[in-house]
Motif scaffolding. Structure first.
Motif, PDB file in Angstrom:
ATOM      1  N   VAL A 149       0.843  -1.197   0.000  1.00 61.37           N
ATOM      2  CA  VAL A 149       0.000   0.000   0.000  1.00 61.37           C
ATOM      3  C   VAL A 149       0.880   1.249   0.000  1.00 61.37           C
ATOM      4  N   ARG A 150       1.925   1.242   0.810  1.00 63.73           N
ATOM      5  CA  ARG A 150       2.853   2.382   0.842  1.00 63.73           C
ATOM      6  C   ARG A 150       3.485   2.587  -0.535  1.00 63.73           C
ATOM      7  N   LEU A 151       3.857   1.487  -1.193  1.00 66.35           N
ATOM      8  CA  LEU A 151       4.445   1.554  -2.526  1.00 66.35           C
ATOM      9  C   LEU A 151       3.476   2.168  -3.526  1.00 66.35           C
ATOM     10  N   LYS A 152       2.245   1.692  -3.536  1.00 69.12           N
ATOM     11  CA  LYS A 152       1.259   2.174  -4.504  1.00 69.12           C
ATOM     12  C   LYS A 152       0.843   3.613  -4.225  1.00 69.12           C
ATOM     13  N   ALA A 153       0.998   4.045  -2.985  1.00 71.38           N
ATOM     14  CA  ALA A 153       0.681   5.434  -2.634  1.00 71.38           C
ATOM     15  C   ALA A 153       1.793   6.391  -3.054  1.00 71.38           C
ATOM     16  N   GLY A 154       2.932   5.825  -3.438  1.00 69.50           N
ATOM     17  CA  GLY A 154       4.036   6.663  -3.901  1.00 69.50           C
ATOM     18  C   GLY A 154       5.009   7.077  -2.817  1.00 69.50           C
ATOM     19  N   TYR A 155       5.055   6.321  -1.720  1.00 60.84           N
ATOM     20  CA  TYR A 155       5.922   6.699  -0.600  1.00 60.84           C
ATOM     21  C   TYR A 155       6.986   5.650  -0.288  1.00 60.84           C
ATOM     22  N   ALA A 156       7.420   4.905  -1.313  1.00 55.19           N
ATOM     23  CA  ALA A 156       8.507   3.946  -1.112  1.00 55.19           C
ATOM     24  C   ALA A 156       9.826   4.711  -0.955  1.00 55.19           C
ATOM     25  N   PRO A 157      10.526   4.538   0.145  1.00 49.65           N
ATOM     26  CA  PRO A 157      11.769   5.293   0.363  1.00 49.65           C
ATOM     27  C   PRO A 157      12.934   4.710  -0.435  1.00 49.65           C
ATOM     28  N   SER A 158      13.965   5.479  -0.570  1.00 42.53           N
ATOM     29  CA  SER A 158      15.107   5.088  -1.393  1.00 42.53           C
ATOM     30  C   SER A 158      15.891   3.924  -0.794  1.00 42.53           C
ATOM     31  N   HIS A 159      15.761   3.694   0.512  1.00 45.87           N
ATOM     32  CA  HIS A 159      16.546   2.626   1.139  1.00 45.87           C
ATOM     33  C   HIS A 159      15.925   1.242   0.968  1.00 45.87           C
ATOM     34  N   TRP A 160      14.750   1.158   0.337  1.00 46.59           N
ATOM     35  CA  TRP A 160      14.138  -0.142   0.080  1.00 46.59           C
ATOM     36  C   TRP A 160      15.000  -0.952  -0.896  1.00 46.59           C
ATOM     37  N   VAL A 161      14.817  -2.281  -0.863  1.00 47.74           N
ATOM     38  CA  VAL A 161      15.465  -3.141  -1.852  1.00 47.74           C
ATOM     39  C   VAL A 161      14.881  -2.835  -3.228  1.00 47.74           C
ATOM     40  N   LYS A 162      15.535  -3.324  -4.263  1.00 46.45           N
ATOM     41  CA  LYS A 162      15.031  -3.159  -5.617  1.00 46.45           C
ATOM     42  C   LYS A 162      14.106  -4.326  -5.961  1.00 46.45           C
ATOM     43  N   PRO A 163      13.186  -4.139  -6.904  1.00 43.07           N
ATOM     44  CA  PRO A 163      12.322  -5.246  -7.333  1.00 43.07           C
ATOM     45  C   PRO A 163      13.157  -6.453  -7.753  1.00 43.07           C
ATOM     46  N   GLY A 164      12.746  -7.633  -7.317  1.00 47.17           N
ATOM     47  CA  GLY A 164      13.463  -8.859  -7.641  1.00 47.17           C
ATOM     48  C   GLY A 164      14.432  -9.299  -6.569  1.00 47.17           C
ATOM     49  N   GLN A 165      14.758  -8.425  -5.648  1.00 50.08           N
ATOM     50  CA  GLN A 165      15.681  -8.787  -4.579  1.00 50.08           C
ATOM     51  C   GLN A 165      14.931  -9.489  -3.443  1.00 50.08           C
ATOM     52  N   GLY A 166      15.689 -10.176  -2.605  1.00 44.96           N
ATOM     53  CA  GLY A 166      15.099 -10.878  -1.473  1.00 44.96           C
ATOM     54  C   GLY A 166      15.325 -12.373  -1.556  1.00 44.96           C
ATOM     55  N   ASP A 167      15.177 -13.039  -0.412  1.00 46.42           N
ATOM     56  CA  ASP A 167      15.438 -14.477  -0.321  1.00 46.42           C
ATOM     57  C   ASP A 167      14.176 -15.325  -0.301  1.00 46.42           C
ATOM     58  N   ARG A 168      13.064 -14.768   0.183  1.00 50.65           N
ATOM     59  CA  ARG A 168      11.818 -15.520   0.299  1.00 50.65           C
ATOM     60  C   ARG A 168      10.651 -14.605  -0.031  1.00 50.65           C
ATOM     61  N   TRP A 169       9.571 -15.170  -0.565  1.00 61.99           N
ATOM     62  CA  TRP A 169       8.411 -14.355  -0.906  1.00 61.99           C
ATOM     63  C   TRP A 169       7.771 -13.742   0.330  1.00 61.99           C
ATOM     64  N   ASP A 170       7.888 -14.430   1.464  1.00 68.70           N
ATOM     65  CA  ASP A 170       7.281 -13.930   2.703  1.00 68.70           C
ATOM     66  C   ASP A 170       8.323 -13.333   3.639  1.00 68.70           C
ATOM     67  N   GLN A 171       9.387 -12.804   3.053  1.00 72.37           N
ATOM     68  CA  GLN A 171      10.411 -12.137   3.860  1.00 72.37           C
ATOM     69  C   GLN A 171       9.861 -10.884   4.528  1.00 72.37           C
ATOM     70  N   GLY A 172       8.823 -10.344   3.930  1.00 72.78           N
ATOM     71  CA  GLY A 172       8.139  -9.215   4.553  1.00 72.78           C
ATOM     72  C   GLY A 172       8.548  -7.865   3.997  1.00 72.78           C
ATOM     73  N   TYR A 173       7.816  -6.856   4.419  1.00 73.99           N
ATOM     74  CA  TYR A 173       8.110  -5.461   4.112  1.00 73.99           C
ATOM     75  C   TYR A 173       8.340  -5.224   2.618  1.00 73.99           C
TER      76      TYR A 173
END
Length: 228
Positions: A149-173
């Motif tokens: 919801v935060r992403l779609k509202a346009g408030y994703a901060p610069s310190h977030w990972v990039k799309p495609g990154q992460g180890d598990r689908w339910d890693q969260g956040y």
């Protein structure tokens, strides 16, 4: 030809109007219990009580849209939401329709604190309104939906990972938020339908029900898309 003229009494007119107006009014309150601390002062000066109250209201409307909850019967029955700024560790947490925001985080944040707190409030407001599978859904998915919801509202901060990154689908956040965004691209309204199915319980099979693939296969497809 005779003309018939009908008049409505003020009481009858009021009752008629009330029957066609939205009945799900939500009250918002902002309390700064850390007003004399550096974080509390910064909140007052750079974010503000009025702005925060308006943001809570705007977030509610946005979340109802994301979840496609035009019908009040589809939503949680929440009458009042309170934002409390206080001296606590972490960033924020939500409990019993109360959002607790860390004045310590506000004080230490480097950058545009107003935009950052706006994003935090959209995330926390999602926790107020989202269904959690009667406690059966894992925390990673719950937090991922809030960051979606935060992403779609346009408030994703610069310190977030990039799309495609992460180890598990339910890693969260942020990791799960981008994965859910991918799933929603496969079926517009997926997140809304997933949230609706989570009203009474939860199963990973919901992904297969809605997208025709297991969540693990969807995660593999997502990773392959970004070669990560």
């Amino acid at each position: 030809m005779a003309h018939l003229v009908f008049t409505l009494s003020p009481l009858l007119l009021l009752l008629l109007l009330s029957s066609i107006q939205p009945t799900h009014a939500v009250d918002y309150e902002v309390i700064n219990n850390a007003a004399n601390t550096p974080g509390g002062e910064r909140f007052t000066n750079e974010v503000g009580t009025d702005y925060s109250r308006d943001t809570l209201s705007a977030a509610t409307t946005f979340i109802w849209q994301i979840f496609q909850q035009d019908n009040p019967a589809d939503r949680k029955d929440v009458q009042k939401i309170t934002l409390i700024v206080e001296s606590i560790d972490g960033v924020a947490y939500t409990q019993n329709n109360e959002i607790h925001l860390s004045a310590n985080y506000v004080a230490g944040y480097s950058g545009d604190v107003k935009t950052e707190i706006t994003g935090v409030l959209y995330h926390e407001m999602t926790h107020v309104w989202q269904w959690n599978g009667n406690g059966q859904a894992n925390g990673g998915l719950i937090e991922g939906i809030a960051d979606y919801v935060r992403l779609k509202a346009g408030y994703a901060p610069s310190h977030w990972v990039k799309p495609g990154q992460g180890d598990r689908w339910d890693q969260g956040y942020d990791v799960t938020a981008y994965f859910l965004d991918y799933c929603n691209s496969l079926r517009d309204g997926f997140v809304a339908e997933l949230n609706k199915k989570m009203r009474d319980g939860y199963s990973d099979s919901f992904f297969n029900d809605l997208l025709g693939k297991s969540v693990d296969q969807l995660w593999s497809d997502y990773k392959a898309k970004y070669n990560s």
